[in-house]
Design a protein around this motif. Structure first.
Motif, mmCIF file in Angstrom:
data_model
loop_
_atom_site.group_PDB
_atom_site.id
_atom_site.type_symbol
_atom_site.label_atom_id
_atom_site.label_comp_id
_atom_site.label_asym_id
_atom_site.label_seq_id
_atom_site.Cartn_x
_atom_site.Cartn_y
_atom_site.Cartn_z
ATOM 1 N N GLN A 225 1.072 11.371 1.539
ATOM 2 C CA GLN A 225 0.156 10.917 2.576
ATOM 3 C C GLN A 225 0.981 10.411 3.762
ATOM 4 O O GLN A 225 1.969 9.691 3.579
ATOM 5 N N VAL A 226 0.598 10.778 4.978
ATOM 6 C CA VAL A 226 1.235 10.261 6.185
ATOM 7 C C VAL A 226 0.143 9.729 7.099
ATOM 8 O O VAL A 226 -1.025 10.153 7.013
ATOM 9 N N ARG B 156 3.602 7.912 2.283
ATOM 10 C CA ARG B 156 3.484 7.482 0.890
ATOM 11 C C ARG B 156 3.604 8.699 -0.026
ATOM 12 O O ARG B 156 2.924 9.711 0.183
ATOM 13 N N TYR B 157 4.469 8.567 -1.025
ATOM 14 C CA TYR B 157 4.667 9.625 -2.010
ATOM 15 C C TYR B 157 4.308 9.080 -3.382
ATOM 16 O O TYR B 157 4.844 8.053 -3.814
ATOM 17 N N THR B 158 3.384 9.734 -4.076
ATOM 18 C CA THR B 158 2.926 9.293 -5.390
ATOM 19 C C THR B 158 2.952 10.469 -6.350
ATOM 20 O O THR B 158 2.321 11.499 -6.093
ATOM 21 N N ASN C 190 6.428 3.874 -0.893
ATOM 22 C CA ASN C 190 5.838 3.631 0.424
ATOM 23 C C ASN C 190 6.938 3.373 1.439
ATOM 24 O O ASN C 190 7.874 2.601 1.182
ATOM 25 N N MET C 191 6.809 3.998 2.605
ATOM 26 C CA MET C 191 7.741 3.794 3.713
ATOM 27 C C MET C 191 6.930 3.532 4.977
ATOM 28 O O MET C 191 5.968 4.261 5.259
ATOM 29 N N GLU C 192 7.299 2.514 5.758
ATOM 30 C CA GLU C 192 6.571 2.246 6.985
ATOM 31 C C GLU C 192 7.485 1.654 8.046
ATOM 32 O O GLU C 192 8.514 1.036 7.745
ATOM 33 N N ALA D 127 9.569 0.996 -3.460
ATOM 34 C CA ALA D 127 9.565 2.018 -4.513
ATOM 35 C C ALA D 127 9.181 1.363 -5.832
ATOM 36 O O ALA D 127 9.831 0.407 -6.281
ATOM 37 N N ARG D 128 8.129 1.871 -6.453
ATOM 38 C CA ARG D 128 7.640 1.304 -7.715
ATOM 39 C C ARG D 128 7.594 2.394 -8.778
ATOM 40 O O ARG D 128 7.088 3.489 -8.538
ATOM 41 N N TYR D 129 8.117 2.051 -9.968
ATOM 42 C CA TYR D 129 8.086 2.996 -11.088
ATOM 43 C C TYR D 129 7.134 2.479 -12.156
ATOM 44 O O TYR D 129 7.222 1.313 -12.577
#
Length: 212
Positions: A85-86, A116-118, A129-131, A144-146
């Motif tokens: 998602q962008v 956002r990459y999931t 998530n990057m912002e 970054a969450r695992y």
């Protein structure tokens, strides 16, 4: 759009994975502070999602100090693929201070872009998530969450701010580690700690909440 988590999905992000519309209301108060917050996430279709948040605070700590502030943000995201998602948006902030008989007010508008990459398979995987936020400063944040399973996850975030001359303020760079555990689909506990990259503790977190 179902609001029932798919079997094995991480409880933390199941509304996002299921594209479930949501609205939340929050309040925090003590003898000196009242803070109200209203927000929501609306999935227009399988491609577009809209987020908005409105926050109002009133700090009245003594007869010599009082601050009122308003925070509002709005952003729109687009799913380039099911995993990516962008998007972008705008944040508006207004503060009104009264200190020892003097009065001042200020407002600021900030542009925000994000990605956002999931990728979750059988209950485990990454959510990244990057912002970047831009006004008189450039603020960059990476989270970054695992997810080990549907209940337990660990995340590492990094926050950096740079002025207009591209000179980093080392003490403003913060790294934070958090862990989440969900006892039920609606009841989690979170713990974490953050540190300045130049040294010293920045934050300690221990929280719980209820999701309906």
């Amino acid at each position: 759009m179902s609001d029932v988590p798919v079997s094995g999905q991480p409880f933390l992000i199941s509304p996002y994975l299921n594209k479930t519309n949501s609205v939340f209301v929050r309040y925090f108060g003590d003898s000196a502070v009242d803070r109200y917050e209203l927000g929501g996430e609306w999935f227009v279709d399988d491609k577009w999602v809209i987020n908005s948040k409105l926050r109002y605070g009133d700090f009245d700590r003594s007869v010599s100090f009082r601050e009122r502030y308003l925070y509002a943000d709005f952003d729109a995201g687009y799913f380039v693929t099911p995993e990516w998602q962008v998007g972008g948006g705008v944040i508006y902030e207004y503060a009104d201070d009264r200190v020892y008989g003097t009065h001042r007010s200020a407002n600021e508008t900030t542009a925000r872009v994000f990605g956002r990459y999931t990728n979750i398979t059988a209950g485990s995987g990454w959510d990244i998530n990057m912002e970047m936020m831009l006004n008189d400063l450039a603020r960059v944040e990476l989270d970054a969450r695992y997810f080990f399973n549907q209940r337990f996850s660990a995340g590492l975030s990094y926050l950096a701010e740079t002025d207009n001359d591209s000179n980093a303020y080392p003490r403003d760079d913060i790294a934070e580690l958090t862990v989440d555990y969900w006892f039920t689909p609606g009841w989690p506990i979170q713990a974490g700690a953050g540190a300045y990259t130049s040294g010293g503790m920045a934050s300690i977190t221990l929280a719980t909440s209820v999701r309906f």
